[in-house]
Design an enzyme around this catalytic site. Structure first.
Site, PDB file in Angstrom:
ATOM      1  N   ASP A 122       5.275   4.168  -7.347  1.00  0.00           N
ATOM      2  CA  ASP A 122       4.764   4.467  -5.996  1.00  0.00           C
ATOM      3  C   ASP A 122       4.893   5.956  -5.671  1.00  0.00           C
ATOM      4  O   ASP A 122       3.922   6.600  -5.263  1.00  0.00           O
ATOM      5  CB  ASP A 122       5.538   3.676  -4.932  1.00  0.00           C
ATOM      6  N   LEU A 176       0.819  -1.221   0.000  1.00  0.00           N
ATOM      7  CA  LEU A 176       0.000   0.000   0.000  1.00  0.00           C
ATOM      8  C   LEU A 176       0.852   1.271   0.000  1.00  0.00           C
ATOM      9  O   LEU A 176       0.347   2.370   0.207  1.00  0.00           O
ATOM     10  CB  LEU A 176      -0.946  -0.015   1.203  1.00  0.00           C
ATOM     11  N   GLY A 177       2.158   1.113  -0.208  1.00  0.00           N
ATOM     12  CA  GLY A 177       3.017   2.278  -0.400  1.00  0.00           C
ATOM     13  C   GLY A 177       3.387   3.020   0.870  1.00  0.00           C
ATOM     14  O   GLY A 177       3.637   4.232   0.833  1.00  0.00           O
ATOM     15  N   SER A 178       3.468   2.312   2.011  1.00  0.00           N
ATOM     16  CA  SER A 178       3.682   3.028   3.272  1.00  0.00           C
ATOM     17  C   SER A 178       5.020   3.782   3.294  1.00  0.00           C
ATOM     18  O   SER A 178       5.076   4.929   3.735  1.00  0.00           O
ATOM     19  CB  SER A 178       3.569   2.073   4.461  1.00  0.00           C
TER      20      SER A 178
HETATM   21  O1  PMV Z   1       4.758  -3.791  -3.119  1.00  0.00           O
HETATM   22  P1  PMV Z   1       4.875  -2.380  -3.509  1.00  0.00           P
HETATM   23  O2  PMV Z   1       3.730  -1.569  -3.107  1.00  0.00           O
HETATM   24  O3  PMV Z   1       6.161  -1.758  -3.105  1.00  0.00           O
HETATM   25  O4  PMV Z   1       4.796  -2.335  -5.116  1.00  0.00           O
HETATM   26  C1  PMV Z   1       5.873  -2.794  -5.865  1.00  0.00           C
HETATM   27  C2  PMV Z   1       5.544  -2.698  -7.329  1.00  0.00           C
HETATM   28  C3  PMV Z   1       6.601  -3.375  -8.187  1.00  0.00           C
HETATM   29  O5  PMV Z   1       6.153  -3.225  -9.537  1.00  0.00           O
HETATM   30  C4  PMV Z   1       6.698  -4.854  -7.871  1.00  0.00           C
HETATM   31  C5  PMV Z   1       7.964  -2.739  -8.015  1.00  0.00           C
HETATM   32  C6  PMV Z   1       8.080  -1.343  -8.613  1.00  0.00           C
HETATM   33  O6  PMV Z   1       9.043  -0.657  -8.232  1.00  0.00           O
HETATM   34  O7  PMV Z   1       7.260  -0.944  -9.437  1.00  0.00           O
END
Ligand code: PMV
Length: 321
Positions: A152, A106-108
């Site tokens: 993110d 969820l991008g915390s």
């Molecule tokens: O798990 P999160 O919310 O950090 O999302 C990562 C998304 C990825 O595509 C797996 C990595 C990225 O940097 O985009």
């Protein structure tokens, strides 16, 4: 100096995680029901440069100087000083309160960085703009996560649905017909850097197979963009299910995630997929608005440790404070 506060929302990736690291497009939306909030105030009893940080939600109560050099907050503050061109920071007390679960997709981490950059730069009377904030949060993620795509920091800074492709300017998505999502949390915590590292190893071993999956995911993101921008929301559910299967093929789903995705579909969701890096963390389910509470209850019964109902729409103004 008066206390200054700023906040940043959580996020979820609707389509395209992992493939986005390899140059394919992805779509992400802010999740305003969870937020990181930072309050900064002057600390007249301390010496210039002394910065204390307290946060029960992220389990930190420390002076900045006591943190290791590679800690994201150490990187963030030294980057901030360079960006603002100030040799020393005044004594400050930061309190951080985040309702965004950590390591859940969820991008915390990015939300906390962004709220700190906003709050501290405003406190210093030198507010950073969104471009600066997003770039600096990305730099911190790079040092900490290795090879982040940048999605993110972008969606959280701008707090708008975005279509994002690495190395290109992002697009704010026009959501013609708002739609509802139920987010369900497996409660299993996994580091993004570990899962992204495993995908990298698989890609090194089988580049052709992995590239085909990434391209198929990229096609889904392109179709989803068109559906969102033309109000064809019914298509989104099918695209979510297809995206989930491709993520299973990448090896980033898990029994817990598959179980919640199936429970959402059984309860009447129009589509469901894992979300973020995977292995643990969350799933998202597309639901008719009037069914959202019922699907959320079914997900609680299926073992979700937390469910959030969120609505995807264009907000007039980003949530910043
Ligand atoms: O798990 P999160 O919310 O950090 O999302 C990562 C998304 C990825 O595509 C797996 C990595 C990225 O940097 O985009």
């Amino acid at each position: 100096m008066p206390a200054i506060s700023a906040s940043a929302p959580g996020k979820s990736i609707l389509f395209g995680e992992h493939a986005v690291v390899y140059g394919q497009p992805a779509i992400a939306v802010p999740v305003n029901q969870v937020q990181a909030r930072v309050v900064v105030q002057a600390d007249p009893k301390s010496q210039p440069g002394e910065i204390s940080i307290s946060s029960s939600s992220i389990g930190l109560n420390s002076g900045l100087v006591s943190l290791p050099e590679e800690h994201p907050f150490s990187i963030l503050f030294s980057r901030l000083q360079i960006e603002l061109g100030i040799p020393a920071l005044p004594a400050m007390r930061l309190s951080i309160h985040s309702t965004i679960p950590m390591a859940a997709g969820l991008g915390s981490g990015a939300a906390v960085s962004i709220a700190i950059l906003r709050a501290v730069s405003r406190f210093l009377g030198m507010p950073l703009d969104n471009e600066q904030i997003s770039r600096m949060a990305f730099e911190v993620e790079k040092r900490y996560h290795g090879n982040p795509s940048g999605i993110d920091n972008t969606v959280i800074t701008y707090a708008q649905p975005v279509y994002y492709q690495r190395g290109q300017p992002f697009t704010r998505l026009k959501v013609v017909t708002p739609f509802s999502l139920v987010i369900a949390d497996t409660g299993i915590r996994c580091l993004t850097s570990d899962v992204v590292g495993d995908v990298r190893q698989s890609h090194d071993r089988n580049p052709n197979v992995m590239d085909k999956i990434f391209e198929a995911i990229g096609d889904i993101s392109r179709k989803a963009r068109q559906a969102i921008e033309t109000g064809q929301n019914k298509v989104l559910g099918t695209l979510m299910n297809e995206n989930h299967i491709l993520l299973q093929q990448l090896g980033v789903s898990s029994d817990g995630l598959d179980c919640l995705a199936t429970a959402a579909l059984d309860a009447g969701a129009e589509g469901a997929k894992m979300c973020g890096a995977g292995r643990g963390g969350i799933i998202i389910a597309l639901v008719p608005e009037k069914e959202a509470t019922r699907v959320a209850k079914a997900l609680d019964q299926a073992g979700s440790v937390r469910t959030i109902i969120t609505h995807v729409e264009n907000r007039k103004q980003a949530v910043t404070c």
